[in-house]
Write a protein that holds these residues in place. Structure first.
Motif, PDB file in Angstrom:
ATOM      1  N   LYS A  86       3.683  -2.857  16.644  1.00 38.64           N
ATOM      2  CA  LYS A  86       2.406  -2.158  16.718  1.00 38.64           C
ATOM      3  C   LYS A  86       2.385  -0.902  15.836  1.00 38.64           C
ATOM      4  N   LYS A  87       3.540  -0.263  15.654  1.00 39.89           N
ATOM      5  CA  LYS A  87       3.596   0.940  14.828  1.00 39.89           C
ATOM      6  C   LYS A  87       3.428   0.636  13.352  1.00 39.89           C
ATOM      7  N   GLY A  88       3.915  -0.501  12.895  1.00 35.42           N
ATOM      8  CA  GLY A  88       3.831  -0.845  11.486  1.00 35.42           C
ATOM      9  C   GLY A  88       4.879  -0.134  10.657  1.00 35.42           C
ATOM     10  N   CYS A  89       4.688  -0.141   9.335  1.00 39.29           N
ATOM     11  CA  CYS A  89       5.643   0.466   8.405  1.00 39.29           C
ATOM     12  C   CYS A  89       4.907   1.318   7.388  1.00 39.29           C
ATOM     13  N   LYS A  90       5.553   2.398   6.989  1.00 37.99           N
ATOM     14  CA  LYS A  90       5.079   3.188   5.853  1.00 37.99           C
ATOM     15  C   LYS A  90       5.954   2.805   4.668  1.00 37.99           C
ATOM     16  N   LEU A  91       5.652   1.670   4.064  1.00 40.44           N
ATOM     17  CA  LEU A  91       6.489   1.123   3.012  1.00 40.44           C
ATOM     18  C   LEU A  91       6.530   2.004   1.770  1.00 40.44           C
ATOM     19  N   LEU A  92       5.450   2.683   1.460  1.00 43.95           N
ATOM     20  CA  LEU A  92       5.376   3.495   0.252  1.00 43.95           C
ATOM     21  C   LEU A  92       5.458   4.981   0.587  1.00 43.95           C
ATOM     22  N   TYR A  93       6.262   5.340   1.569  1.00 45.00           N
ATOM     23  CA  TYR A  93       6.193   6.673   2.172  1.00 45.00           C
ATOM     24  C   TYR A  93       6.207   7.862   1.218  1.00 45.00           C
ATOM     25  N   PRO A  94       7.136   8.020   0.337  1.00 48.14           N
ATOM     26  CA  PRO A  94       7.087   9.268  -0.425  1.00 48.14           C
ATOM     27  C   PRO A  94       5.800   9.404  -1.246  1.00 48.14           C
TER      28      PRO A  94
END
Length: 165
Positions: A86-94
């Protein structure tokens, strides 16, 4: 159970890739894929699910190919499970704080859907491990002559059609 799902998905994914590409040292590869599926435990904050982690893993492939390929597979399996949560991912975070998520039926922590996912992954990982360790022998034993003994009667051997619908 989320960590268990990451471990199981790392085992499944590495077994498939190892069997497909005939990678050496299956046991060592499984060990490092399992360890790298838990790498998010030591990473800070939003870097836990960032694609930037692939940079050092890819950089060391020429030096340690077996270990790094297994680590890439394990971390990829971890990302796949996180995307389905449910939280998902921040794949491109920076570069971006956009959250990537899977389908609408997310896997919630400590729910029935996560328990059923874990049971499914356990069964699938057992099958993947069996085929990784004994797949060639199983496929060699299944020859055309062996299969003909299981076929039913003359309908299959002669190619005649009895008209059954």
């Amino acid at each position: 159970m989320n960590n268990l799902n990451k471990v199981l998905s790392a085992v499944i994914l590495y077994c498939i890739i190892s069997y497909t590409f005939k990678l050496p040292n299956l046991e060592l590869g499984l060990l490092f894929s399992i360890l790298s599926s838990q790498i998010s435990m030591i990473l800070p904050g939003n870097y836990k699910t960032s694609l930037i982690v692939y940079l050092p893993l890819i950089a060391f492939i020429p030096v340690y190919p077996t270990v790094m390929v297994a680590s890439i597979v394990g971390y990829t399996a971890s990302l796949l499970i996180d995307i389905l949560s449910k939280k998902g991912c921040k794949l491109l975070y920076p570069y971006s704080s956009m959250v990537f998520t899977g389908p609408d039926n997310y896997i919630d922590n400590d729910t029935r859907s996560e328990s059923s996912t874990t049971v499914f992954l356990v069964i699938l990982s057992i099958i993947a491990l069996i085929f990784s360790f004994y797949g060639t022998e199983i496929m060699d034993n299944l020859s055309q002559e062996d299969l003909s003994t299981y076929l039913d009667g003359d309908d299959y051997n002669t190619g005649s059609n009895t008209g059954h619908v």
